[in-house]
Design a protein around this motif. Structure first.
Motif, short mmCIF file in Angstrom:
data_model
loop_
_atom_site.label_atom_id
_atom_site.label_comp_id
_atom_site.label_asym_id
_atom_site.label_seq_id
_atom_site.Cartn_x
_atom_site.Cartn_y
_atom_site.Cartn_z
N ASP A 303 0.78 -1.27 -0.11
CA ASP A 303 -0.04 -0.02 -0.05
C ASP A 303 0.90 1.26 -0.01
O ASP A 303 0.67 2.30 -0.80
N ARG A 304 1.71 1.35 0.86
CA ARG A 304 2.71 2.51 1.10
C ARG A 304 3.93 2.26 1.83
O ARG A 304 4.03 1.52 2.85
N LEU A 305 4.79 3.00 1.59
CA LEU A 305 6.04 2.95 2.18
C LEU A 305 6.58 4.10 3.10
O LEU A 305 5.98 5.27 2.77
N PHE A 306 6.89 3.94 4.25
CA PHE A 306 7.19 4.97 5.28
C PHE A 306 8.67 4.68 5.61
O PHE A 306 9.29 3.63 5.90
N PRO A 307 9.54 5.82 5.89
CA PRO A 307 10.91 5.61 6.66
C PRO A 307 10.75 5.26 8.02
O PRO A 307 9.83 5.31 8.60
N LEU A 308 11.71 4.44 8.29
CA LEU A 308 11.63 4.21 10.08
C LEU A 308 11.38 5.52 10.71
O LEU A 308 10.91 5.18 11.89
N GLU A 309 11.97 6.62 10.30
CA GLU A 309 11.80 7.88 11.20
C GLU A 309 10.27 8.10 11.29
O GLU A 309 9.75 8.91 12.06
N GLU A 310 9.47 7.64 10.39
CA GLU A 310 7.96 8.08 10.31
C GLU A 310 7.27 6.81 10.82
O GLU A 310 5.96 6.31 10.51
N ILE A 311 7.57 6.07 11.76
CA ILE A 311 7.15 4.81 12.52
C ILE A 311 5.66 5.25 12.88
O ILE A 311 4.68 4.36 12.94
N VAL A 312 5.64 6.27 13.86
CA VAL A 312 4.20 6.70 14.31
C VAL A 312 3.32 7.08 13.06
O VAL A 312 2.14 6.46 13.17
N GLN A 313 3.89 7.64 12.23
CA GLN A 313 2.76 7.94 10.97
C GLN A 313 2.27 6.49 10.14
O GLN A 313 1.26 6.39 9.81
N ALA A 314 3.29 5.70 10.36
CA ALA A 314 3.05 4.28 9.39
C ALA A 314 1.70 3.56 10.39
O ALA A 314 0.93 2.79 9.87
N HIS A 315 1.89 3.58 12.00
CA HIS A 315 0.69 2.94 12.67
C HIS A 315 -0.36 3.66 12.57
O HIS A 315 -1.65 3.40 12.51
N GLN A 316 -0.38 5.18 12.53
CA GLN A 316 -1.70 5.87 12.52
C GLN A 316 -2.40 5.62 11.03
O GLN A 316 -3.50 5.40 11.15
N HIS A 317 -1.50 5.37 9.91
CA HIS A 317 -1.94 4.94 8.69
C HIS A 317 -2.79 3.62 8.83
O HIS A 317 -3.86 3.36 8.31
N MET A 318 -2.07 2.80 9.32
CA MET A 318 -2.58 1.28 9.56
C MET A 318 -4.13 1.49 10.48
O MET A 318 -4.93 0.73 10.04
N GLU A 319 -4.07 2.25 11.29
CA GLU A 319 -5.28 2.34 12.16
C GLU A 319 -6.39 3.15 11.54
O GLU A 319 -7.31 3.13 12.16
N SER A 320 -5.99 3.74 10.49
CA SER A 320 -7.02 4.45 9.77
C SER A 320 -7.98 3.63 8.98
O SER A 320 -9.13 4.09 8.58
#
Length: 333
Positions: A303-320
């Motif tokens: 679906d989408r790639l996030f850098p490690l520095e954006e792990i919080v945003q990656a989880h927020q996207h998953m929970e959306s």
């Protein structure tokens, strides 16, 4: 030192932070890997919020069980692996209380490793195993799905749901995708769904019965659970099976058999641990998935790639719940 994601208190995505930690040397039966990509799973969000099937035993805690990378060091008593090999870390082999792969470097049990074939890059190597092991394990290994069967897939746009579509087609079964809104309908057809039911607009059970000539489906593969299982169970054929492999609804899940007049209904929970903890089942699962990859009929849908520095945003996207397929975090070195 390696940047490592940990949480010092349980809670939402914002509790995760990047800590600089000494990775150390692998012990007996362990290897140290340079992590290149990480597959993000619901289990990590549940563990982070202390709602997983296994409680958080201590804080700060690590996260992650699915990744791809390169072996940097091999510990004592490890055979069959050596430095420099490209590998995938398979989920379901260790507790996040003991190991975690959300990091630049990580120590993991060698038993969790699988060689990464030529042509499979790190992103694919981190994204392919959890979805396909989960789908194959429940539907084929445990459920015995075969050609001619019909399977209804709730949360069909998840990485596991998409892998289940591909798996059903691989064995000659008919996958019917269920999605909440119509915005993912066309993409589900493109991934191989025979039919797509939009649950916000249609009576799911009635549509499933209509599509099967009133007989019902042999399998329901449900990641949502909650009160909706009663409606899904109405459309299960006699002696069919309703698999529950997640609880996205967050609500209590009733057993619908009595409310529906005691039909011949099989209803069971399932986790990928049923496959990864059984060497014979795992060997068959690895062979099945590898065969599909070689034939070009299996592939991770990222679906989408996030850098490690954006792990919080990656989880927020998953929970959306807005994603279509797998979320992957990349690690730069």
């Amino acid at each position: 030192m390696a940047r490592t994601v940990r949480f010092h208190e349980v809670g939402g995505p914002e509790v995760m932070r990047l800590d600089d930690l000494e990775t150390g040397e692998p012990g007996p039966g362990e290897v140290r890997i340079r992590v290149e990509a990480i597959g993000i799973n619901r289990a990590e969000a549940l563990f982070r919020s202390d709602q997983y099937i296994e409680p958080v035993r201590r804080l700060p805690a690590m996260l992650g069980s699915e990744a791809a990378g390169v072996i940097e060091a091999v510990g004592p008593e490890v055979t069959g692996f050596e430095e420099g090999q490209a590998i995938s870390v398979l989920p379901g082999f260790f507790s996040q209380n003991d190991y975690g792969v959300y990091a630049e470097r990580a120590i993991v049990p060698a038993a969790a490793l699988l060689y990464r074939p030529d042509g499979v890059d790190a992103v694919s190597g981190a994204a392919v195993w959890m979805p396909y092991l989960t789908a194959y394990g429940a539907l084929v290994e445990v459920g015995g799905m075969r050609a001619g069967d019909v399977v209804a897939l709730n949360a069909a746009s998840s990485s596991v749901g998409l892998a289940a579509i591909h798996t059903a087609n691989r064995v000659g079964a008919t996958p019917i995708a269920i999605t909440r809104t119509g915005d993912k309908k066309d993409r589900l057809f493109k991934e191989g769904a025979a039919e797509v039911i939009v649950s916000d607009e249609e009576d799911v059970a009635a549509r499933l019965l209509a599509l099967t000539g009133g007989k019902g489906v042999e399998y329901v593969f449900d990641a949502v659970a909650g009160p909706g299982v009663t409606d899904l169970a109405r459309a299960v054929a006699p002696d069919g099976t309703l698999f529950l492999y997640g609880g996205l609804s967050g609500q209590p899940t009733p057993y619908p058999g009595f409310a529906l007049g005691m039909p011949a209904l099989n209803m069971r929970t399932y986790t990928v641990l049923e496959i990864t903890k059984d060497p014979r089942r795992l060997r068959r699962a690895e062979a099945f998935v590898a065969s599909g990859l070689r034939a070009g009929v299996f592939r991770p849908v990222v679906d989408r790639l996030f850098p490690l520095e954006e792990i919080v945003q990656a989880h927020q996207h998953m929970e959306s719940n807005a994603q279509f397929g797998k979320i992957v975090v990349t690690v730069a070195h």
